[in-house]
Write a protein that holds these residues in place. Structure first.
Motif, mmCIF file in Angstrom:
data_model
loop_
_atom_site.group_PDB
_atom_site.id
_atom_site.type_symbol
_atom_site.label_atom_id
_atom_site.label_comp_id
_atom_site.label_asym_id
_atom_site.label_seq_id
_atom_site.Cartn_x
_atom_site.Cartn_y
_atom_site.Cartn_z
ATOM 1 N N LEU A 1 2.924 4.446 -0.316
ATOM 2 C CA LEU A 1 2.580 3.899 0.994
ATOM 3 C C LEU A 1 1.091 4.049 1.283
ATOM 4 C CD1 LEU A 1 5.559 5.185 3.178
ATOM 5 C CD2 LEU A 1 5.239 2.913 2.186
ATOM 6 N N ASP A 2 0.516 5.191 0.918
ATOM 7 C CA ASP A 2 -0.900 5.431 1.172
ATOM 8 C C ASP A 2 -1.792 4.549 0.310
ATOM 9 O OD1 ASP A 2 -0.159 7.345 2.982
ATOM 10 O OD2 ASP A 2 -0.424 9.036 1.596
ATOM 11 N N ALA A 3 -1.308 4.209 -0.884
ATOM 12 C CA ALA A 3 -2.147 3.447 -1.827
ATOM 13 C C ALA A 3 -2.113 1.945 -1.556
ATOM 14 C CB ALA A 3 -1.698 3.728 -3.262
ATOM 15 N N LEU A 4 -1.047 1.462 -0.924
ATOM 16 C CA LEU A 4 -0.903 0.028 -0.701
ATOM 17 C C LEU A 4 -1.306 -0.359 0.715
ATOM 18 C CD1 LEU A 4 2.580 -0.719 -2.341
ATOM 19 C CD2 LEU A 4 0.319 -1.172 -3.308
ATOM 20 N N GLY A 5 -1.884 -1.543 0.830
ATOM 21 C CA GLY A 5 -2.164 -2.096 2.146
ATOM 22 C C GLY A 5 -0.885 -2.604 2.783
ATOM 23 N N GLU A 6 -0.980 -3.017 4.022
ATOM 24 C CA GLU A 6 0.204 -3.457 4.761
ATOM 25 C C GLU A 6 0.869 -4.654 4.102
ATOM 26 O OE1 GLU A 6 1.371 -5.043 9.266
ATOM 27 O OE2 GLU A 6 -0.571 -4.083 8.888
ATOM 28 N N GLU A 7 0.060 -5.608 3.644
ATOM 29 C CA GLU A 7 0.611 -6.813 3.023
ATOM 30 C C GLU A 7 1.330 -6.491 1.728
ATOM 31 O OE1 GLU A 7 -1.132 -11.240 2.563
ATOM 32 O OE2 GLU A 7 -2.156 -9.752 1.314
ATOM 33 N N SER A 8 0.709 -5.673 0.871
ATOM 34 C CA SER A 8 1.321 -5.307 -0.406
ATOM 35 C C SER A 8 2.558 -4.446 -0.199
ATOM 36 C CB SER A 8 0.306 -4.560 -1.280
ATOM 37 O OG SER A 8 -0.768 -5.407 -1.637
ATOM 38 N N HIS A 9 2.509 -3.593 0.808
ATOM 39 C CA HIS A 9 3.676 -2.759 1.115
ATOM 40 C C HIS A 9 4.873 -3.629 1.494
ATOM 41 C CE1 HIS A 9 6.004 -0.370 4.264
ATOM 42 N NE2 HIS A 9 6.317 0.174 3.108
ATOM 43 N N ALA A 10 4.640 -4.667 2.282
ATOM 44 C CA ALA A 10 5.727 -5.569 2.681
ATOM 45 C C ALA A 10 6.332 -6.258 1.462
ATOM 46 C CB ALA A 10 5.197 -6.609 3.675
ATOM 47 N N VAL A 11 5.485 -6.633 0.506
ATOM 48 C CA VAL A 11 5.976 -7.294 -0.709
ATOM 49 C C VAL A 11 6.847 -6.342 -1.528
ATOM 50 C CG1 VAL A 11 5.288 -8.254 -2.939
ATOM 51 C CG2 VAL A 11 4.090 -8.954 -0.857
ATOM 52 N N VAL A 12 6.360 -5.116 -1.732
ATOM 53 C CA VAL A 12 7.100 -4.144 -2.538
ATOM 54 C C VAL A 12 8.459 -3.843 -1.904
ATOM 55 C CG1 VAL A 12 7.133 -1.749 -3.339
ATOM 56 C CG2 VAL A 12 5.064 -3.126 -3.592
ATOM 57 N N MET A 13 8.493 -3.696 -0.594
ATOM 58 C CA MET A 13 9.752 -3.412 0.074
ATOM 59 C C MET A 13 10.698 -4.608 -0.003
ATOM 60 S SD MET A 13 9.335 -0.361 0.665
ATOM 61 C CE MET A 13 10.960 -0.142 1.369
ATOM 62 N N ALA A 14 10.156 -5.815 0.116
ATOM 63 C CA ALA A 14 10.993 -7.007 -0.017
ATOM 64 C C ALA A 14 11.572 -7.100 -1.431
ATOM 65 C CB ALA A 14 10.180 -8.258 0.312
ATOM 66 N N HIS A 15 10.760 -6.734 -2.412
ATOM 67 C CA HIS A 15 11.202 -6.719 -3.813
ATOM 68 C C HIS A 15 12.369 -5.753 -3.991
ATOM 69 C CE1 HIS A 15 10.466 -6.849 -8.258
ATOM 70 N NE2 HIS A 15 10.962 -5.624 -8.176
#
Length: 291
Positions: A140-154
């Motif tokens: 969570l700390d390493a990813l930005g908000e946009e990338s975090h949303a993608v990873v969680m959707a994945h």
């Protein structure tokens, strides 16, 4: 009879792997994964029946005091290997699945997503009742908000799509017929592509999804595979993550090309027909069983 036996146990598995490898990046991953796994299960089952039928004939010949010809000895040896392989594979998959479910049940709280206070970046899905998505604070700390949303959707795509079941079916098919070993890599890759496309659909940005997949893979190369997945290897070309990114940077394959998925399905159907013909050859008057 032997020609039908060889078609079912050798030619069909080889043709299936070749057709899957040719189609892997040319089809919608969800449709391809379903077609690949279903075809592999059918080929493995048909081949097993064919080997068992020929092996039973060989045992009957031995009981009668005669020595069967070499193809029958080969079938007996293959049956022994396949039974041992399937038993071992099923035992391993059961232990692994039970361990994952126990781990999911032991996680704190009742939410689907569990954040673990760990610096190592990782995100993965655990099957269970219910399944859980585990993400570390480091990710969570390493990813930005946009990338975090993608990873969680994945990861949500893995969970909601019950992807571990498709992976389990493919691995059991490989355990039943070791000549299908490449299927596990191809299916594992297509499962990841399936989740990638679901994430891109939910976020509405294929380029951002590709970027997030690359970022997450660089942070945690082993953390983005679902339970039971395996790396895509053994074929020429770039590794799985570059392939996934490249696919996301291009439009989805046209639905008009989905008819090509009929190729592995027809191979599977052919294996059933050849198995049936091998059994008929064994039982018909004048066949090996009547001698």
């Amino acid at each position: 009879m032997i020609d039908h036996f060889l078609l079912s146990t050798l030619v069909a598995p080889a043709a299936l792997v070749v057709s899957m490898a040719a189609l892997v990046d040319r089809q919608h991953p969800a449709q391809a994964a379903v077609a690949f796994v279903s075809s592999a299960v059918v080929v493995a089952a048909a081949s097993s029946v064919s080997v068992a039928a020929v092996s039973i004939h060989a045992l009957l010949v031995l009981i009668q005091g005669d020595l069967p010809e070499w193809p029958y000895w080969t079938a007996l040896a293959f049956l022994a290997i396949a039974v041992a392989s399937f038993a071992g594979g099923a035992r391993r998959e059961r232990r692994s699945l039970c361990a994952a479910r126990e781990q999911a049940a032991a996680l704190p709280g009742g939410d689907v997503v569990v954040v673990v206070a760990e610096e190592r970046p990782a995100a993965f899905t655990l099957p269970g009742r219910p399944g859980r998505i585990v993400v570390t604070q480091g990710m969570l700390d390493a990813l930005g908000e946009e990338s975090h949303a993608v990873v969680m959707a994945h990861e949500h795509a893995h969970l909601s799509g019950h992807h571990h079941r498709w992976l389990l079916a493919s691995r059991l098919a490989v355990a039943a017929h070791p000549f299908l070993w490449q299927v596990r890599h191809l299916v594992g890759y297509m499962i990841e592509r399936w989740a990638d496309e679901r994430a891109a659909e939910q976020t509405g940005d294929r380029r951002a999804t590709a970027r997030a997949i690359g970022e997450a893979a660089l942070l945690s190369p082993d953390g983005e595979v679902p339970f039971g997945a395996v790396p895509f290897s053994g074929l020429r070309g770039p590794g799985p993550v570059p392939r996934r990114i490249a696919a996301l940077l291009k439009p989805l394959p046209s639905p008009r090309g989905a008819f090509l998925l009929a190729v592995p399905v027809l191979v599977a159907a052919g294996s059933v027909v050849w198995t049936g013909e091998a059994i008929v050859d064994l039982t018909q008057p004048g066949g090996p069983c009547e001698r």
